[in-house]
Design a protein around this motif. Structure first.
Motif, mmCIF file in Angstrom:
data_model
loop_
_atom_site.group_PDB
_atom_site.id
_atom_site.type_symbol
_atom_site.label_atom_id
_atom_site.label_comp_id
_atom_site.label_asym_id
_atom_site.label_seq_id
_atom_site.Cartn_x
_atom_site.Cartn_y
_atom_site.Cartn_z
ATOM 1 N N THR A 30 0.845 -1.195 0.000
ATOM 2 C CA THR A 30 0.000 0.000 0.000
ATOM 3 C C THR A 30 0.878 1.241 0.000
ATOM 4 N N PRO B 194 0.528 5.809 -0.357
ATOM 5 C CA PRO B 194 -0.427 6.930 -0.388
ATOM 6 C C PRO B 194 -0.919 7.173 -1.817
ATOM 7 N N ALA B 195 -2.173 7.570 -1.934
ATOM 8 C CA ALA B 195 -2.740 7.809 -3.261
ATOM 9 C C ALA B 195 -1.956 8.865 -4.027
ATOM 10 N N SER B 196 -1.298 9.783 -3.330
ATOM 11 C CA SER B 196 -0.522 10.835 -3.995
ATOM 12 C C SER B 196 0.726 10.293 -4.690
ATOM 13 N N LYS C 180 0.713 7.538 -6.574
ATOM 14 C CA LYS C 180 0.293 6.684 -7.689
ATOM 15 C C LYS C 180 0.821 7.186 -9.021
ATOM 16 N N THR D 165 -7.110 1.786 -6.659
ATOM 17 C CA THR D 165 -7.471 2.791 -5.661
ATOM 18 C C THR D 165 -8.955 2.643 -5.357
ATOM 19 N N GLU E 9 -12.492 3.712 -3.910
ATOM 20 C CA GLU E 9 -13.162 5.014 -3.778
ATOM 21 C C GLU E 9 -13.276 5.397 -2.302
ATOM 22 N N GLU F 50 -10.790 6.088 -0.329
ATOM 23 C CA GLU F 50 -9.608 5.734 0.455
ATOM 24 C C GLU F 50 -8.413 6.558 -0.011
ATOM 25 N N GLN F 51 -7.525 6.810 0.926
ATOM 26 C CA GLN F 51 -6.334 7.604 0.625
ATOM 27 C C GLN F 51 -5.114 6.738 0.340
ATOM 28 N N LEU F 52 -5.338 5.445 0.217
ATOM 29 C CA LEU F 52 -4.242 4.521 -0.041
ATOM 30 C C LEU F 52 -4.467 3.775 -1.350
ATOM 31 N N SER G 48 4.615 3.216 3.569
ATOM 32 C CA SER G 48 3.535 4.109 3.985
ATOM 33 C C SER G 48 3.204 3.927 5.456
#
Length: 276
Positions: free
Chosen positions: A96, A98-100, A102, A128, A130, A132-134, A164
């Protein structure tokens, strides 16, 4: 004169007896010789035909002749059959980030992640969820370690880290117990998440293993490294509870009784009523 005649008669009888003995001896000798020749002839034929001493053809040996006696049925090992939809999954690892992170991992037009897939020859899926920030990265195949290293290197080049602080754990749950494990409107999952500090959800197994049976679901637990084991323990305890309740229900049905209602363990009370 009488003595002379008697002597001649005795001599004649003696010669007759000698001739009889000679003829009998020759006949016996001839019979013995015939029997010996017959036996030698039969043995010679047996040798040519591959027969044993009793004149019987020996049975051709097969591979089974080299195996010892078959064990009794009660001694035969019993191989348990796997439950339906419980085929072992491929070796996988779930990461996992952070979505940032990706965009940096995928690269422009997917160029970076495609290069990692080609270099590692591993299956890499990025998803990802929906809200979630991971981002979940699932790696499967024989080169998991190499793929993980290449992903870490790619993120490091962009000034980001693979770590993370969260880990993921995939748990296989019997398919017929999933609904009751989740509980009505997810009440069991919410209770476990609040108690363990982990996120627990069920996903399609094909999201982790593309070769998994279509329709099969698995549980995935995400959380801080020091809390993952607690989340897994809570899930397995709930599965065991549900399994026991299902077994009790089946026993009652076999006796001609039933539960008063469906119910969900852990969601507003016990799942049963009295006998109908």
């Amino acid at each position: 004169m009488a003595d002379g005649g008697s002597s001649r008669r005795d001599g004649s009888r003696s010669r007759d007896r000698d001739r009889h003995r000679d003829r009998s001896g020759r006949r016996e000798s001839s019979r013995n010789e015939g029997r010996r020749e017959s036996r030698e002839s039969r043995e010679s034929r047996d040798d040519r035909d591959g027969r044993d001493g009793d004149g019987e053809r020996p049975r051709k040996k097969s591979k089974w002749d080299e195996v010892g006696p078959s064990p009794a049925p009660s001694m035969m090992p019993r191989v348990p059959l796997p439950p339906p939809n419980m085929r072992p999954m491929l070796r996988t690892k779930v990461l996992t980030i952070p979505a940032s992170h990706k965009g940096a991992l995928i690269g422009k037009g997917g160029e970076a992640i495609s290069a990692i897939r080609a270099a590692s020859q591993a299956e890499i899926h990025i998803k990802t969820a929906e809200g979630e920030q991971l981002v979940t990265i699932t790696i499967s195949g024989s080169n998991i370690e190499l793929a993980e290293k290449l992903i870490a290197d790619r993120l490091a080049q962009s000034g980001r880290s693979l770590d993370s602080g969260w880990e993921s754990k995939v748990v296989d749950v019997p398919q017929d117990l999933i609904g009751s494990t989740i509980g009505k409107e997810g009440c069991n999952l919410r209770e476990m998440q609040e108690r363990t500090g982990c996120r627990i959800k069920f996903i399609q197994a094909t999201e982790i293993d593309p070769t998994a049976t279509s329709g099969k679901q698995v549980a995935i637990i995400r959380g801080p490294a020091d809390k993952i084991s607690g989340g897994e323990r809570a899930l397995l305890e709930k599965v065991a509870e549900v399994q026991q309740l299902h077994a009790q229900k089946q026993q009652r049905m076999n006796r001609g009784f039933g539960f008063g209602g469906k119910g969900n363990p852990g969601c507003g009370g016990p799942p049963g009523g009295g006998p109908g």
